[in-house]
Write an enzyme that holds these catalytic residues in place. Structure first.
Site, PDB file in Angstrom:
ATOM      1  N   GLU A  73     -25.094   0.534   0.659  1.00  0.00           N
ATOM      2  CA  GLU A  73     -25.436  -0.750   1.290  1.00  0.00           C
ATOM      3  C   GLU A  73     -26.114  -1.622   0.242  1.00  0.00           C
ATOM      4  OE1 GLU A  73     -27.798  -2.841   5.013  1.00  0.00           O
ATOM      5  OE2 GLU A  73     -28.631  -1.060   4.094  1.00  0.00           O
ATOM      6  N   ASP A 113     -28.304   3.837   2.670  1.00  0.00           N
ATOM      7  CA  ASP A 113     -29.069   2.711   3.185  1.00  0.00           C
ATOM      8  C   ASP A 113     -29.780   1.948   2.054  1.00  0.00           C
ATOM      9  OD1 ASP A 113     -30.085   1.517   5.782  1.00  0.00           O
ATOM     10  OD2 ASP A 113     -32.010   2.013   4.845  1.00  0.00           O
ATOM     11  N   ASP A 123     -25.590   8.941   7.264  1.00  0.00           N
ATOM     12  CA  ASP A 123     -26.350   7.806   6.771  1.00  0.00           C
ATOM     13  C   ASP A 123     -27.558   8.362   6.021  1.00  0.00           C
ATOM     14  OD1 ASP A 123     -27.640   5.255   6.539  1.00  0.00           O
ATOM     15  OD2 ASP A 123     -26.620   4.610   8.374  1.00  0.00           O
ATOM     16  N   HIS A 154     -24.315  -2.681  13.002  1.00  0.00           N
ATOM     17  CA  HIS A 154     -25.447  -2.624  13.926  1.00  0.00           C
ATOM     18  C   HIS A 154     -26.526  -3.634  13.556  1.00  0.00           C
ATOM     19  CE1 HIS A 154     -26.597  -0.457  10.406  1.00  0.00           C
ATOM     20  NE2 HIS A 154     -27.843  -0.346  10.839  1.00  0.00           N
ATOM     21  N   ASP A 155     -26.370  -4.318  12.429  1.00  0.00           N
ATOM     22  CA  ASP A 155     -27.360  -5.310  12.012  1.00  0.00           C
ATOM     23  C   ASP A 155     -26.889  -6.751  12.235  1.00  0.00           C
ATOM     24  OD1 ASP A 155     -29.071  -3.288  11.022  1.00  0.00           O
ATOM     25  OD2 ASP A 155     -28.161  -3.354   9.037  1.00  0.00           O
TER      26      ASP A 155
HETATM   27  C1  GLC Z   1     -30.473  -1.123   6.600  1.00  0.00           C
HETATM   28  C2  GLC Z   1     -30.043  -0.744   7.986  1.00  0.00           C
HETATM   29  C3  GLC Z   1     -30.967  -1.388   8.966  1.00  0.00           C
HETATM   30  C4  GLC Z   1     -32.363  -0.885   8.716  1.00  0.00           C
HETATM   31  C5  GLC Z   1     -32.785  -1.123   7.276  1.00  0.00           C
HETATM   32  C6  GLC Z   1     -34.001  -0.326   6.918  1.00  0.00           C
HETATM   33  O1  GLC Z   1     -30.309  -2.480   6.356  1.00  0.00           O
HETATM   34  O2  GLC Z   1     -28.690  -1.060   8.171  1.00  0.00           O
HETATM   35  O3  GLC Z   1     -30.583  -1.139  10.291  1.00  0.00           O
HETATM   36  O4  GLC Z   1     -33.265  -1.516   9.569  1.00  0.00           O
HETATM   37  O5  GLC Z   1     -31.786  -0.723   6.375  1.00  0.00           O
HETATM   38  O6  GLC Z   1     -33.696   1.036   6.817  1.00  0.00           O
END
Ligand code: GLC
Ligand code: MG
Length: 532
Positions: free
Chosen positions: A267, A204, A102, A329-330
């Site tokens: 993402e 990310d 990641d 995880h979100d």
């Molecule tokens: C992404 C991650 C999340 C995190 C955010 C800031 O959305 O999946 O868990 O809090 O980025 O890094």
């Protein structure tokens, strides 16, 4: 046929997301670690996935549980060290699996050495590595941008008399990607891990990394109310999805490609048209897989899902490849959102759509709602927006492996509570039960591997009765019909003209014979034959 070798692995493969704090603990501190992941690799081989993506494992004060990175080129001691990482990578590769890390490029931890220097003084050489701005004449923040976790995205630094930008927590200052030194330092981070042999990265919040150079106010969202996420009070028009970020994403791709077959997953939350731009162009490609979260965000009904599938498919450029995600995880757990019976149908959907599926740890057990008492909550998002349903701990609870103490996750007290039903909802129990969610997931992954039509075949939506979502997957001579009943009553379904059902390859319920009706909450994979 010939294209077996031409396609990169992810076009047939399935990715499994590991949330490392909650997968397997090996040292009794109640937090998962790299040695724990290594111990459980055979489970993943058995499950039938192709690659693991591990959420951040780098040194971190854990303000955002690893998404606040204090050093990109080392391992958080809680998780292990570089030697443990190399052992894990070797063990992953020895099993024919891939490992994705990641990469968190938008922001660092405020404890990163770069930021500590940047905030030390206005003339520090690293000052411009982050985004510093003067206060407005009234002393207020430079503009109206809102942190994704609520509140202003600007934090006042009294010592140097300026604000810095943070799209997330104030402990996560945003890097200034317009600075060439930042770009070079981050390219070196990618090289560091690629040189060690990783197979790619999940990147990310990629669409956040560059902001409009003039920092205008973002437009207000007229539909926002305090009951919904504070982030959505404005549209992130000027703080995300800037042209310069696309150029950087293309540079990351060129770097990854120079290592051979490596995959980049971005993402990115955007509407289809803007989302698809992150594929880049054939001459200057960007990420291989802009993460597609629409199954998470779409209401669970046939009309909406048909629309999502059709529109998304139509948005994919000819050289691009689709992908689907149903949990993370979100996001809330899929079984908590739509119930366990439909979660089984959702798993069949995820594993039979065209495009790379990403399966989130624990969803293969159908973990549902976990009631976490307030004093055990840990997610900063939960604490920053009390009353708004945005807490993420509920999807981050430890993997229940067996019926031993702490579900075999740890010899110590787990950092988050387990699902209450862990004595029966665990890997050991479900692995031995032919009717379990785990067995269903494993069977569907095996089916996907055995039938190219399911992975790389074409997809055509098929008209059916209300409440029945149906599509045809087709490759060479094989025609597979997927029929998903999203309701709790049985239905007839339509077989395309010129075809009959030859066999039932899979049902989300008990094995069954061919029937012209589909049961309540059932999903079917049917092999078709031409009518004589
Ligand atoms: C992404 C991650 C999340 C995190 C955010 C800031 O959305 O999946 O868990 O809090 O980025 O890094
Ligand atoms: Mg541990």
């Amino acid at each position: 046929m010939t294209d077996l070798h031409a396609r990169p692995w992810w076009e047939r493969g399935t990715i499994y997301q590991i949330y490392p704090r909650s997968f397997q603990d090996s040292d009794g501190d109640g937090v998962g670690d790299l040695a724990g992941i290594e111990r459980r690799l055979d489970y993943l081989v058995d499950l039938g996935i192709d690659a693991i993506w591990i959420s951040p494992i780098f040194p971190s004060p854990m303000a955002d549980f690893g998404y606040d990175v204090a050093d990109y080129c080392d391992i958080e001691p809680m998780f292990g060290d570089l030697a443990a990482f190399d052992r894990l990578l070797t063990a992953v590769h020895a099993r024919g699996l891939k490992l994705l890390l990641d990469f968190v490029p938008n922001h660092t931890s405020d404890q990163h050495l770069w930021f500590r220097e940047s905030r030390a003084s206005r003339d520090n050489p690293k000052r411009d590595w982050y985004i510093w701005r003067d206060a407005k004449p009234d002393g207020g923040p430079p503009n109206n941008w809102i942190s994704d976790f609520g509140g202003s995205a600007w934090e006042w630094d009294a010592a140097t008399g300026q604000y810095y930008l943070h799209a997330f927590l104030k402990e996560q200052p945003d890097l200034n990607w317009r600075n060439p030194e930042v770009r070079e330092a981050m390219a070196n981070v990618l090289r560091f891990w690629l040189d060690r042999g990783v197979d790619g990265f999940r990147i990310d919040v990629l669409w956040h990394i560059v902001k409009d150079a003039a920092f205008p106010d973002n437009p207000l969202n007229p539909d926002w109310t305090p009951a919904i996420n504070a982030r959505d009070e404005v549209f992130q028009t000027y703080s995300t999805d800037q042209p310069e970020a696309h150029a950087i994403s293309a540079d990351m791709r060129a770097l990854a490609d120079s290592y051979g077959e490596r995959v980049l997953i971005g993402e990115i939350f955007l509407p289809n048209e803007a989302h698809a731009r992150w594929f880049g162009t054939p001459e200057r490609p960007q990420v291989h897989l802009p993460f597609n979260f629409q199954l998470i965000e779409t209401a669970w009904n046939v009309a909406k899902l048909r629309q999502v599938i059709a529109d998304y498919e139509a948005s994919i450029p000819a050289f691009g490849w689709p992908n689907w995600v149903i949990g993370s995880h979100d996001a809330p757990r899929i079984a908590a959102r739509i119930g366990e019976a439909q979660a089984r149908v959702a798993t069949m959907l995820l594993l039979t759509l065209r495009g790379t599926p990403t399966l989130y740890q624990g969803d293969e057990l159908g973990i549902g709602q976990v009631a976490i008492p307030h004093d055990r909550m840990r997610d900063p998002q939960y604490f920053r927006q009390p009353g708004v349903d945005v807490g993420r701990d509920r999807s981050r609870t430890p993997m229940p492996w067996d019926a031993s103490a702490n579900a075999g996750f740890s010899t110590g007290e787990p950092w988050l509570p387990l699902n209450d039903d862990w004595p029966t909802r665990n890997v050991a129990v479900q692995g031995a039960d032919a009717g379990s969610m785990l067995t269903l997931t494993r069977d569907l992954l095996a089916l996907r591997r055995a039938h190219d039509a399911l992975s790389v075949g074409s997809i055509t939506l098929v008209e059916s009765e209300d409440d029945v979502l149906s599509y045809l997957r087709q490759h060479e001579e094989e025609q597979l019909l997927i029929v998903l009943n999203l309701s709790s009553s049985d239905h007839a379904y339509r077989v395309p003209d010129g075809y009959d059902v030859e066999t039932v390859l899979a049902s989300t319920k008990a094995p069954r014979a061919i029937d012209s009706r589909i049961a309540a909450d059932e999903g079917l994979v049917l092999r078709l034959k031409r009518t004589a």
